[in-house]
Design a protein around this motif. Structure first.
Motif, mmCIF file in Angstrom:
data_model
loop_
_atom_site.group_PDB
_atom_site.id
_atom_site.type_symbol
_atom_site.label_atom_id
_atom_site.label_comp_id
_atom_site.label_asym_id
_atom_site.label_seq_id
_atom_site.Cartn_x
_atom_site.Cartn_y
_atom_site.Cartn_z
ATOM 1 N N GLN A 167 37.718 47.252 34.435
ATOM 2 C CA GLN A 167 36.619 47.011 35.366
ATOM 3 C C GLN A 167 37.085 47.040 36.824
ATOM 4 O O GLN A 167 36.293 46.835 37.726
ATOM 5 C CB GLN A 167 35.977 45.651 35.051
ATOM 6 N N ARG A 208 43.558 44.777 26.908
ATOM 7 C CA ARG A 208 42.808 43.752 26.177
ATOM 8 C C ARG A 208 43.082 42.341 26.678
ATOM 9 O O ARG A 208 42.845 41.372 25.990
ATOM 10 C CB ARG A 208 43.103 43.848 24.686
ATOM 11 N N ASN A 244 37.803 36.697 35.144
ATOM 12 C CA ASN A 244 37.304 36.989 33.801
ATOM 13 C C ASN A 244 37.034 38.468 33.551
ATOM 14 O O ASN A 244 36.403 38.828 32.565
ATOM 15 C CB ASN A 244 36.054 36.167 33.520
ATOM 16 N N LEU A 245 37.523 39.317 34.436
ATOM 17 C CA LEU A 245 37.333 40.757 34.236
ATOM 18 C C LEU A 245 38.490 41.328 33.423
ATOM 19 O O LEU A 245 39.564 40.739 33.333
ATOM 20 C CB LEU A 245 37.279 41.462 35.584
ATOM 21 N N TYR A 246 38.227 42.488 32.836
ATOM 22 C CA TYR A 246 39.289 43.236 32.172
ATOM 23 C C TYR A 246 39.783 44.331 33.116
ATOM 24 O O TYR A 246 39.026 44.770 33.993
ATOM 25 C CB TYR A 246 38.765 43.846 30.869
ATOM 26 N N LYS A 248 45.058 28.104 35.669
ATOM 27 C CA LYS A 248 43.919 28.713 36.341
ATOM 28 C C LYS A 248 44.027 28.517 37.855
ATOM 29 O O LYS A 248 43.806 29.450 38.627
ATOM 30 C CB LYS A 248 42.616 28.095 35.812
ATOM 31 N N ASP A 306 44.497 35.897 32.139
ATOM 32 C CA ASP A 306 45.574 35.813 31.151
ATOM 33 C C ASP A 306 46.751 36.692 31.547
ATOM 34 O O ASP A 306 47.906 36.315 31.359
ATOM 35 C CB ASP A 306 45.047 36.222 29.776
ATOM 36 N N LYS A 339 42.338 39.616 29.791
ATOM 37 C CA LYS A 339 41.601 39.349 31.023
ATOM 38 C C LYS A 339 42.581 39.117 32.162
ATOM 39 O O LYS A 339 43.740 38.751 31.931
ATOM 40 C CB LYS A 339 40.740 38.100 30.850
ATOM 41 N N ILE A 340 42.080 39.283 33.386
ATOM 42 C CA ILE A 340 42.962 39.144 34.546
ATOM 43 C C ILE A 340 43.644 37.773 34.559
ATOM 44 O O ILE A 340 44.845 37.666 34.803
ATOM 45 C CB ILE A 340 42.152 39.344 35.855
#
Lengths: 330, 340, 277
Positions: B173, B125, B168-170, B148, B130, B127-128
């Motif tokens: 993905q 849960r 912004n991918l999980y 960032k 984070d 994102k990359i």
């Protein structure tokens, strides 16, 4: 006369987002006593191909085209009850995970006896028991252990038992799907040695499915290199090692470390295997291929004969394909 | 490279970054209620049983062995994810065995670990951006735009290009290989000095393995990273390491620089292990050294040399006396009674 | 919405449930303006009149308009169930999180108490507490909450216990995260799907329990329109043929509970990673 003949086999998995073509247009044949290796990465379709030979393509896969002949009988046309007869007696399958394939509340001997008596109802209990003892002895397991339960055996021992169950009915063909992936090297070597010796004793043909090209090269007579559902190369293992033709095969051979070489330089294949829902047009491998030409992106390369028993699906070796059909008679 | 930096590098290479002495890790065996009633003494799984080695700065040191030999536990104890039962762990000369709380958190900036399973080592849960940037936040090093920027930089470094497409991918993905790169990015973003790599390529597709290995090798050069590499695959171990220690049932049986160890393995277990490794060459006839039986349970370790029940060369002495790890040649250590 | 429909039957189940629930919520919200009569006012028509053009759902034994009571009667039930779910959530979830993450004696003690509550028949506890606290929306919500806190606690606890052992939690420790960071950023977000499922199913249960409480007279004041209330007053007249007084409130309660159950069942299938592929 080949024992197994697979012709232009194509298998689809329908999904909500379109069909995945897991296996496309694969043809090969296997003679009695031969060993064939199916090598490929995850998602290459090697397991689906293996399972299709005993007609157990996992749901929702369907065989959309092609034939699979065992001893000249097209098994795709057989009714299910006759197919059950083929499974086990003609062709047997060894699965990767030995723990889930054994019934935990049944003794090891009972697994064998039940298997023998369902396939050969005329066998008496005594005879089935005697046969079980012989098989278990050939597996290198003490015959007292017949009365033990699966959980009392180690992973390697359980895989031996699975192999024993596969050969108990003396099939002509055994398909072993990653039989040693979960095992340590020493146990792996023992299991593969066991398979080889049993194959010689019982005169079976063996299809070994593995992602580990080292094992396949070491243990098989002939090799099929699978990639994204396609057969990219087919050759004898010696030929494959001395003279790999397809850029993918060459890349694979350069990317596996060899313990006997010093100062080896590993070269990785760039990119990653394709998304099977949207495979690349043309050759499946072109996005990762350093030799890719214009034609590779548009047209699927045909299977090209590059030597005796050596076929490659790549435009680097010409544009005209051969019919594998014709070659099989030679 | 200038002479001065060459000199500096040499001095750097000589210093020991990690050292363990008499390291032990025992896990108590869970007993059923009835067993607890009738037996007093606890039994233990002796996962790591008196292990000692040191890793020099800039080196790749490999712990190799079959499953259950204690290599993974050793790695986790060193990065303090597990408490050792006894023994000492030194990092850059300082005793970190008993380190806790805030001091341990500071130490984590310098030592990192990456895991075998790239599917399980990332929070599904997060994102990359984070996941990779979280170490920066935890240690109060960067936030917002600066975070960032650093994440983009490090993603580029691990070969996830263009990085903007990934942040912004999980995790679900991404493919296994990409996830392992994300895990690598997360562990190098703090610029650690030492990393434990626990089977980092064994779950990666064959064609992608060498690219991950090469990435790790490049970090050694660029960041001066030292690795403790843990693997069951001796072919990979041979490719990547400088020094290798072979473990069997919680103990190191042989240790040395990779060339002598592979060309002249001295311990019978090492010999058997090496002879069992498949070689990608169908024309090579190989002699296999057969071992009797299987690895015994780490609860009931055999007396004397723990390998003796399976050893083809065992003598009476082997079942009575435990062999010590002795230096047989310069830098080549073996624990076997045959070596005297 | 479109992404839900692509997920097969469970997606459609969620959509159907959401439609039912939101229709009932909207109906209750705008009821004061659309109700033809004051739902509490007696003698707006003849007593126990069967459904007729003037009173489409008939009238009660006090001559109240059934249609108006149906339109307005969901309000209490929705308030009670929402409040009780909220209380359950605020107590059960943190308790489950801490208890399982901290472990040890605290965890054992919590589990013991919670299991004791769980072992009791739910309605009996709700009745007992409700009888102690007296009538009213808040009291009803509290007594229902006590019954359902164990479900939240148990689900959260079992989830945390398994997530705690996963590699990504170990990885979080490896990068130096503090325990509460791990709990809130690595463990909790992965428990949420299960909590959402429990909460929606809990909604349905709360509605039925609330109906039960009002049915035996532990609910709200008599003059407030409420479906459960009407069931109580109407069942005595069933033998004399006045089916409409209990049939319509009964249908409404079933519909509302069904709506929440559908959402819960659908979500549990959608969010269960083991069923996804």
């Amino acid at each position: 006369m080949p024992l197994l003949e697979v012709g232009s086999l194509t298998i689809d998995y329908p999904t909500s987002r379109g069909a995945i073509r897991a296996v496309e247009d694969i043809s090969f044949s296997l003679k009695k006593g031969e060993t064939l290796g199916l090598a490929g990465e995850s998602g290459s379709g090697k397991s689906t191909l293996g399972l299709s030979i005993i007609r157990l393509v996992p749901y929702p896969g369907v065989i959309v085209k092609g034939h699979i002949k065992i001893d000249e009988t097209d098994i795709l046309k057989l009714p299910e009850d006759e197919m059950r007869f083929i499974r086990g007696r003609k062709a047997a399958y060894i699965f990767q995970d030995p723990m889930t394939s054994l019934n935990p509340v049944k003794r090891i001997g009972a697994h064998f006896i039940e298997l023998i008596r369902t396939h050969e109802p005329n066998t008496g209990k005594e005879e089935a028991f005697e046969r079980t003892k012989t098989v278990v002895k050939n597996l290198g397991i003490l015959s007292e252990r017949i009365n033990d339960y699966p959980h009392q055996f180690s992973g390697g021992m359980r895989q031996r038992i699975m192999i024993g169950l596969a050969i108990a009915l003396n099939p002509d063909l055994v398909i072993a799907d990653e039989p040693t992936t979960a095992l340590d090297v020493i146990v792996q070597a023992k299991i593969l040695d066991l398979l080889e010796s049993l194959r010689k004793v019982y005169g079976m043909a063996l299809i070994l499915i593995s992602h580990d090209l080292s094992i396949i090269l070491e243990r098989c007579d002939k090799i099929i290199i699978m990639y994204a559902g396609h057969m990219l190369e087919y050759a004898t293992s010696i030929e494959m090692h001395r003279n790999p033709k397809h850029p993918y095969t060459q890349g694979l051979l350069q990317s596996i470390p060899n313990i006997e070489l010093s100062d080896q330089k590993l070269v990785a294949i760039p990119g990653s295997p394709p998304d099977m829902l949207n495979p690349p047009k043309g050759c499946r491998f072109w996005p990762r291929c350093s030799y890719a030409k214009k034609i590779c992106r548009v047209k699927e390369p045909p299977l090209i004969k590059v030597g005796r028993n050596h076929f490659v699906r790549c435009f680097l070796y010409g544009k005209k394909g051969v019919h594998v059909e014709r070659n099989r008679k030679s | 490279m200038s002479d001065a930096s060459c000199m500096a590098k040499k001095v750097f290479m000589l210093s020991e970054i990690v050292k363990v002495e008499h390291l032990k890790k025992y896990f108590p065996v869970q007993k059923s209620f009835l067993e607890q009633l009738f037996t007093r003494e606890l039994s233990y799984v002796k996962a790591v049983d008196d292990v000692a080695f040191s890793i020099r700065s800039g080196e790749i040191f490999t712990l190799a062995g079959e499953s259950g030999c204690g290599k993974t536990t050793t790695g986790r104890v060193i990065v303090k994810l597990l408490e050792p039962t006894s023994g000492k762990i030194y990092f850059n000369g300082a005793d970190i065995t008993k380190l806790k709380g805030e001091k341990l958190r500071l130490l984590r900036r310098k030592m990192q670990i990456i895991f075998q399973d790239p599917y399980a080592s990332l929070n599904p849960r997060m994102k990359i951006i984070d996941a990779v940037g979280h170490p920066l936040e935890i240690h109060g090093l960067a936030k917002g735009e600066e975070k960032k920027k650093k994440v983009l930089e490090v993603l580029e470094k691990v070969g996830l290009t263009p990085p903007e497409q990934f942040i912004n991918l999980y995790p679900h993905q991404l493919s296994g290989g990409q996830r392992q790169r994300v895990a690598l990015a997360r562990s190098i973003i703090l610029k650690p000095e030492f990393m434990v790599a626990d089977e980092p390529v064994s779950m990666i597709d064959v064609s992608l393995r060498s690219s991950i290995i090469d990435l790790m090798l490049s970090f050694r050069k660029e960041l001066g990273l030292t690795y403790l590499f843990i693997t069951h695959d001796l072919a990979v171990a041979k490719y990547i390491s400088d020094k290798i220690a072979i473990m069997y049932l919680g103990k190191i049986v042989e240790m040395g620089h990779k060339e002598p160890l592979f060309w002249n393995p001295m311990h019978p277990y090492t010999q058997a292990l090496l002879s069992a490794i498949p070689v990608p060459n169908p024309e090579r006839e190989r002699k296999r050294i057969e071992l009797a039986g299987e690895v015994p349970s780490a609860i009931d370790i055999p007396t004397g040399c723990r390998f003796h029940p399976r050893c083809p060369y065992r003598t009476d002495k082997c079942s009575k006396e435990e062999p010590q790890l002795i230096e047989v040649e310069k830098g080549h250590f073996v624990a076997c009674h045959l070596m005297k | 919405m479109t992404s839900l429909t692509k997920k097969g039957p469970s997606g459609w189940i969620v959509i159907l449930g959401t439609i039912i629930v939101s229709a009932l919520v909207i109906m209750t919200a705008i009821a004061p303006w659309i109700a033809p009569h004051d739902p509490a006012k007696t003698r707006v028509g003849p007593i126990r009149e069967p459904p007729s053009p003037q009173f489409p759902m008939g009238t009660t034994h006090l001559g109240q308009d059934m249609l108006s009571r149906i339109l307005c009667g969901g309000s209490i039930m929705l308030q009670v169930s929402t409040l009780s779910v909220l209380v359950c959530f605020l107590i059960g979830v943190p308790l489950g999180l801490f208890s399982s993450y901290v472990g040890g004696v605290f965890d054992r003690a919590c589990s013991l108490v919670i299991d004791a509550v769980y072992a009791f028949p739910g309605l009996v506890i709700a009745i007992a507490i409700s009888a102690m606290l007296g009538r009213g929306v808040v009291n009803m919500a509290l007594s229902i909450a006590v019954v359902y806190i164990p479900s939240y606690f148990r689900v959260v606890r079992s989830q945390v216990l398994s997530i705690k052992e996963l590699t990504y939690v170990e990885a979080a420790r490896g990068i130096g995260a503090k325990w509460y960071t791990i709990l809130f950023r690595y463990v909790f977000p992965n428990v949420i799907p299960s909590i959402v499922v429990v909460a929606t199913i809990n909604f349905a249960d709360a509605i039925l329990t609330a109906a039960g409480l009002t049915f035996i007279g532990l609910g709200v004041e008599i003059h407030i329109p409420d479906w459960g209330r009407d069931l109580t007053s109407g069942w005595q007249y069933l033998s004399s043929g006045a089916w409409w007084i209990i049939a319509f409130p009964g249908i409404m309660i079933i519909l509302l509970a069904l709506g929440f159950t559908l959402i819960g069942e659908g979500l549990s299938e959608l969010l269960n990673p083991k069923l996804q592929r």
